[in-house]
Write a protein that holds these residues in place. Sequence first.
Motif, PDB file in Angstrom:
ATOM      1  N   ARG A  37       0.873  -1.164   0.000  1.00 28.85           N
ATOM      2  CA  ARG A  37       0.000   0.000   0.000  1.00 28.85           C
ATOM      3  C   ARG A  37       0.911   1.214   0.000  1.00 28.85           C
ATOM      4  NH1 ARG A  37      -1.644  -1.516   6.056  1.00 28.85           N
ATOM      5  NH2 ARG A  37      -0.043  -0.273   7.069  1.00 28.85           N
ATOM      6  N   GLN A  38       0.392   2.414   0.113  1.00 27.22           N
ATOM      7  CA  GLN A  38       1.194   3.620  -0.063  1.00 27.22           C
ATOM      8  C   GLN A  38       2.347   3.762   0.917  1.00 27.22           C
ATOM      9  OE1 GLN A  38      -1.913   3.595   1.119  1.00 27.22           O
ATOM     10  NE2 GLN A  38      -1.795   4.654   3.066  1.00 27.22           N
ATOM     11  N   ASP A  39       2.343   3.034   2.034  1.00 26.19           N
ATOM     12  CA  ASP A  39       3.393   3.206   3.036  1.00 26.19           C
ATOM     13  C   ASP A  39       4.304   1.996   3.224  1.00 26.19           C
ATOM     14  OD1 ASP A  39       1.331   1.701   4.140  1.00 26.19           O
ATOM     15  OD2 ASP A  39       1.577   2.524   6.140  1.00 26.19           O
ATOM     16  N   VAL A  40       4.052   0.892   2.497  1.00 27.39           N
ATOM     17  CA  VAL A  40       4.868  -0.296   2.732  1.00 27.39           C
ATOM     18  C   VAL A  40       4.817  -1.265   1.558  1.00 27.39           C
ATOM     19  CG1 VAL A  40       3.017  -1.588   3.904  1.00 27.39           C
ATOM     20  CG2 VAL A  40       5.401  -2.127   4.404  1.00 27.39           C
ATOM     21  N   TYR A  41       5.967  -1.876   1.286  1.00 28.71           N
ATOM     22  CA  TYR A  41       6.055  -3.075   0.460  1.00 28.71           C
ATOM     23  C   TYR A  41       6.603  -4.166   1.375  1.00 28.71           C
ATOM     24  CZ  TYR A  41       5.915  -0.220  -3.835  1.00 28.71           C
ATOM     25  OH  TYR A  41       5.570   0.646  -4.849  1.00 28.71           O
ATOM     26  N   LEU A  42       5.962  -5.299   1.362  1.00 30.99           N
ATOM     27  CA  LEU A  42       6.448  -6.476   2.072  1.00 30.99           C
ATOM     28  C   LEU A  42       6.356  -7.607   1.061  1.00 30.99           C
ATOM     29  CD1 LEU A  42       7.344  -7.796   4.768  1.00 30.99           C
ATOM     30  CD2 LEU A  42       4.917  -8.160   5.256  1.00 30.99           C
ATOM     31  N   GLN A  43       7.504  -8.202   0.727  1.00 30.22           N
ATOM     32  CA  GLN A  43       7.509  -9.171  -0.361  1.00 30.22           C
ATOM     33  C   GLN A  43       8.202 -10.455   0.055  1.00 30.22           C
ATOM     34  OE1 GLN A  43       9.554  -8.089  -4.084  1.00 30.22           O
ATOM     35  NE2 GLN A  43       7.798  -8.958  -5.134  1.00 30.22           N
ATOM     36  N   ASN A  67      15.089   1.930   0.912  1.00 29.31           N
ATOM     37  CA  ASN A  67      15.445   1.194   2.126  1.00 29.31           C
ATOM     38  C   ASN A  67      15.029  -0.277   2.143  1.00 29.31           C
ATOM     39  OD1 ASN A  67      16.446   3.650   3.178  1.00 29.31           O
ATOM     40  ND2 ASN A  67      14.394   4.190   3.865  1.00 29.31           N
ATOM     41  N   PRO A  68      15.277  -1.041   1.082  1.00 30.91           N
ATOM     42  CA  PRO A  68      14.930  -2.472   1.167  1.00 30.91           C
ATOM     43  C   PRO A  68      15.730  -3.137   2.288  1.00 30.91           C
ATOM     44  CG  PRO A  68      16.235  -2.020  -0.802  1.00 30.91           C
ATOM     45  CD  PRO A  68      15.933  -0.703  -0.171  1.00 30.91           C
ATOM     46  N   THR A  69      15.005  -3.906   3.099  1.00 31.32           N
ATOM     47  CA  THR A  69      15.601  -4.541   4.277  1.00 31.32           C
ATOM     48  C   THR A  69      15.146  -5.987   4.349  1.00 31.32           C
ATOM     49  OG1 THR A  69      15.527  -2.417   5.438  1.00 31.32           O
ATOM     50  CG2 THR A  69      15.808  -4.399   6.792  1.00 31.32           C
ATOM     51  N   ILE A  70      16.081  -6.922   4.373  1.00 32.85           N
ATOM     52  CA  ILE A  70      15.737  -8.340   4.463  1.00 32.85           C
ATOM     53  C   ILE A  70      15.230  -8.657   5.871  1.00 32.85           C
ATOM     54  CG2 ILE A  70      16.643 -10.696   4.431  1.00 32.85           C
ATOM     55  CD1 ILE A  70      18.527  -9.828   2.187  1.00 32.85           C
ATOM     56  N   LEU A  71      14.069  -9.296   5.930  1.00 33.17           N
ATOM     57  CA  LEU A  71      13.526  -9.780   7.201  1.00 33.17           C
ATOM     58  C   LEU A  71      14.020 -11.183   7.515  1.00 33.17           C
ATOM     59  CD1 LEU A  71       9.819  -8.596   7.071  1.00 33.17           C
ATOM     60  CD2 LEU A  71      11.471  -8.078   8.851  1.00 33.17           C
ATOM     61  N   THR A  72      14.027 -12.037   6.496  1.00 33.95           N
ATOM     62  CA  THR A  72      14.491 -13.403   6.693  1.00 33.95           C
ATOM     63  C   THR A  72      14.812 -14.031   5.346  1.00 33.95           C
ATOM     64  OG1 THR A  72      14.006 -15.515   7.778  1.00 33.95           O
ATOM     65  CG2 THR A  72      12.174 -14.470   6.641  1.00 33.95           C
ATOM     66  N   SER A  73      15.659 -15.012   5.399  1.00 32.51           N
ATOM     67  CA  SER A  73      15.996 -15.812   4.230  1.00 32.51           C
ATOM     68  C   SER A  73      16.169 -17.237   4.725  1.00 32.51           C
ATOM     69  CB  SER A  73      17.284 -15.297   3.598  1.00 32.51           C
ATOM     70  OG  SER A  73      17.629 -16.091   2.494  1.00 32.51           O
ATOM     71  N   ARG A  74      15.450 -18.163   4.107  1.00 34.07           N
ATOM     72  CA  ARG A  74      15.536 -19.546   4.565  1.00 34.07           C
ATOM     73  C   ARG A  74      15.125 -20.495   3.456  1.00 34.07           C
ATOM     74  NH1 ARG A  74      10.168 -21.133   7.850  1.00 34.07           N
ATOM     75  NH2 ARG A  74       8.692 -20.211   6.406  1.00 34.07           N
ATOM     76  N   GLU A  99      -0.208   4.048  10.958  1.00 29.11           N
ATOM     77  CA  GLU A  99       0.387   4.633  12.160  1.00 29.11           C
ATOM     78  C   GLU A  99       1.448   3.703  12.756  1.00 29.11           C
ATOM     79  OE1 GLU A  99      -3.305   6.374  11.082  1.00 29.11           O
ATOM     80  OE2 GLU A  99      -3.001   4.307  11.684  1.00 29.11           O
ATOM     81  N   GLU A 100       1.168   2.396  12.757  1.00 25.09           N
ATOM     82  CA  GLU A 100       2.145   1.438  13.271  1.00 25.09           C
ATOM     83  C   GLU A 100       3.392   1.388  12.383  1.00 25.09           C
ATOM     84  OE1 GLU A 100      -0.605  -1.893  15.485  1.00 25.09           O
ATOM     85  OE2 GLU A 100      -0.705  -1.752  13.293  1.00 25.09           O
ATOM     86  N   ILE A 101       3.194   1.467  11.070  1.00 26.50           N
ATOM     87  CA  ILE A 101       4.336   1.496  10.150  1.00 26.50           C
ATOM     88  C   ILE A 101       5.181   2.736  10.430  1.00 26.50           C
ATOM     89  CG2 ILE A 101       5.042   1.750   7.724  1.00 26.50           C
ATOM     90  CD1 ILE A 101       4.049  -1.051   8.283  1.00 26.50           C
ATOM     91  N   ALA A 102       4.523   3.889  10.547  1.00 29.11           N
ATOM     92  CA  ALA A 102       5.236   5.134  10.813  1.00 29.11           C
ATOM     93  C   ALA A 102       5.974   5.084  12.147  1.00 29.11           C
ATOM     94  CB  ALA A 102       4.267   6.313  10.786  1.00 29.11           C
ATOM     95  N   ASP A 103       5.451   4.310  13.086  1.00 29.18           N
ATOM     96  CA  ASP A 103       6.057   4.175  14.415  1.00 29.18           C
ATOM     97  C   ASP A 103       7.148   3.102  14.463  1.00 29.18           C
ATOM     98  OD1 ASP A 103       6.215   4.904  17.175  1.00 29.18           O
ATOM     99  OD2 ASP A 103       5.104   3.076  17.672  1.00 29.18           O
ATOM    100  N   GLY A 104       7.469   2.471  13.314  1.00 32.58           N
ATOM    101  CA  GLY A 104       8.574   1.523  13.274  1.00 32.58           C
ATOM    102  C   GLY A 104       8.198   0.061  13.407  1.00 32.58           C
ATOM    103  N   ALA A 105       6.955  -0.292  13.133  1.00 32.59           N
ATOM    104  CA  ALA A 105       6.530  -1.691  13.276  1.00 32.59           C
ATOM    105  C   ALA A 105       7.373  -2.645  12.438  1.00 32.59           C
ATOM    106  CB  ALA A 105       5.051  -1.842  12.911  1.00 32.59           C
ATOM    107  N   LEU A 106       7.748  -2.240  11.228  1.00 39.79           N
ATOM    108  CA  LEU A 106       8.547  -3.124  10.379  1.00 39.79           C
ATOM    109  C   LEU A 106       9.947  -3.329  10.931  1.00 39.79           C
ATOM    110  CD1 LEU A 106       7.385  -2.067   6.847  1.00 39.79           C
ATOM    111  CD2 LEU A 106       7.107  -4.290   7.914  1.00 39.79           C
ATOM    112  N   GLU A 107      10.521  -2.286  11.488  1.00 37.42           N
ATOM    113  CA  GLU A 107      11.849  -2.416  12.072  1.00 37.42           C
ATOM    114  C   GLU A 107      11.843  -3.380  13.260  1.00 37.42           C
ATOM    115  OE1 GLU A 107      10.415   0.473  11.267  1.00 37.42           O
ATOM    116  OE2 GLU A 107      11.830   1.656  10.101  1.00 37.42           O
ATOM    117  N   ARG A 108      10.716  -3.459  13.943  1.00 40.62           N
ATOM    118  CA  ARG A 108      10.591  -4.337  15.113  1.00 40.62           C
ATOM    119  C   ARG A 108      10.013  -5.713  14.769  1.00 40.62           C
ATOM    120  NH1 ARG A 108       8.342   0.455  16.775  1.00 40.62           N
ATOM    121  NH2 ARG A 108       6.253  -0.416  16.729  1.00 40.62           N
ATOM    122  N   ALA A 109       9.528  -5.891  13.558  1.00 42.70           N
ATOM    123  CA  ALA A 109       8.857  -7.142  13.187  1.00 42.70           C
ATOM    124  C   ALA A 109       9.838  -8.310  13.222  1.00 42.70           C
ATOM    125  CB  ALA A 109       8.250  -7.019  11.798  1.00 42.70           C
ATOM    126  N   SER A 110       9.349  -9.408  13.729  1.00 41.05           N
ATOM    127  CA  SER A 110      10.171 -10.624  13.720  1.00 41.05           C
ATOM    128  C   SER A 110       9.913 -11.391  12.435  1.00 41.05           C
ATOM    129  CB  SER A 110       9.826 -11.496  14.925  1.00 41.05           C
ATOM    130  OG  SER A 110       8.541 -12.078  14.751  1.00 41.05           O
TER     131      SER A 110
END
Length: 134
Positions: A37-43, A67-74, A99-110
């Motif tokens: 959506r307008q504030d996030v890509y998660l692929q 700012n592409p950031t790898i969450l996991t690779s397996r 609001e959660e995205i803006a507050d850093g939810a992706l940076e904290r996501a496991s």
Amino acid sequence: MYWSQPFGYDDAILAGILLDARRMNARADVSGALVCRQDVYLQLLEGPADTVLETYARIRRDDRHTNPTILTSRAVSARLFGDWSMLHDPATSWMWSPEEIADGALERASATEAIAAFEALGAKVATSAPTCPR
């Protein structure tokens, strides 16, 4: 699996991303899903390790996001989206709020949390008729 922030997001840009992804992924035997959506890509990308890494390298160079950031690779034994060169999900209700995205939810996501979201999406599309090109 990675996340990034859209740059100049609109319907035309999203259509171009999906067209490019479906064409390139079909050639490379890569499948997956793009939640956006307008504030996030998660692929999530699936396929042979070398082609997934090549695909991600190409994605990193794309200027339609930042700012592409790898969450996991397996390694996995089965693909969640094997029938889809790239599934699109607009993430209108099941994901983090803007609001959660803006507050850093992706940076904290496991990785576990993100994988669970894609597993739920995979289960959802497995039981429904396709609504867009595979």
